[in-house]
Design a protein around this motif. Structure first.
Motif, PDB file in Angstrom:
ATOM      1  N   GLY A  90       0.807  -1.211   0.000  1.00 30.80           N
ATOM      2  CA  GLY A  90       0.000   0.000   0.000  1.00 30.80           C
ATOM      3  C   GLY A  90       0.847   1.270   0.000  1.00 30.80           C
ATOM      4  N   TYR A  91       0.237   2.357   0.451  1.00 27.75           N
ATOM      5  CA  TYR A  91       0.900   3.658   0.430  1.00 27.75           C
ATOM      6  C   TYR A  91       2.094   3.705   1.379  1.00 27.75           C
ATOM      7  N   SER A  92       2.037   2.967   2.470  1.00 28.90           N
ATOM      8  CA  SER A  92       3.156   2.974   3.415  1.00 28.90           C
ATOM      9  C   SER A  92       4.435   2.449   2.756  1.00 28.90           C
ATOM     10  N   GLN A  93       4.295   1.510   1.847  1.00 28.61           N
ATOM     11  CA  GLN A  93       5.456   0.977   1.144  1.00 28.61           C
ATOM     12  C   GLN A  93       6.083   2.060   0.261  1.00 28.61           C
ATOM     13  N   LYS A  94       5.250   2.883  -0.365  1.00 29.75           N
ATOM     14  CA  LYS A  94       5.765   3.995  -1.177  1.00 29.75           C
ATOM     15  C   LYS A  94       6.468   5.022  -0.294  1.00 29.75           C
ATOM     16  N   LEU A  95       5.877   5.321   0.864  1.00 32.76           N
ATOM     17  CA  LEU A  95       6.503   6.271   1.786  1.00 32.76           C
ATOM     18  C   LEU A  95       7.835   5.755   2.306  1.00 32.76           C
ATOM     19  N   ALA A  96       7.918   4.460   2.555  1.00 34.52           N
ATOM     20  CA  ALA A  96       9.153   3.871   3.072  1.00 34.52           C
ATOM     21  C   ALA A  96      10.310   4.046   2.094  1.00 34.52           C
TER      22      ALA A  96
END
Length: 94
Positions: free
Chosen positions: A19-25
């Protein structure tokens, strides 16, 4: 996340679940999260899909913060070191 960064609110990012958390990471550094976790702990949260390991890391960290902020004369306790005391106190043998 941007609002929390602006006001220096600690952030915790679990990126291994997708999800989006993976992109932020991919774009955030552990130091930018302002959460007092070690670099290694943040990197583990960024990349693992082991939910129980994430919960354990965050729970121990938040407990240590609580104890160190509320009882400054006591040394922070790692929960795994009190397993036997909890078992004897809470779960009496029958």
């Amino acid at each position: 996340m941007m609002l929390a960064e602006r006001y220096r609110v600690p952030r915790y990012l679990i990126g291994g679940l997708g999800g989006y958390s993976q992109k932020l990471a991919k774009v955030l550094t552990p130091e930018a999260l302002n959460n007092a976790l070690s670099r290694e702990e943040n990197i583990r949260l960024f990349g693992t899909d082991d939910v129980s390991a994430c919960v354990n890391t965050l729970f121990e960290h938040l407990c240590q913060l609580y104890w160190s902020n509320h009882f400054q004369t006591l040394k922070p306790i790692i929960l795994t070191s009190v397993d036997s005391a909890i078992e004897k106190t809470i779960i009496p043998e029958r």
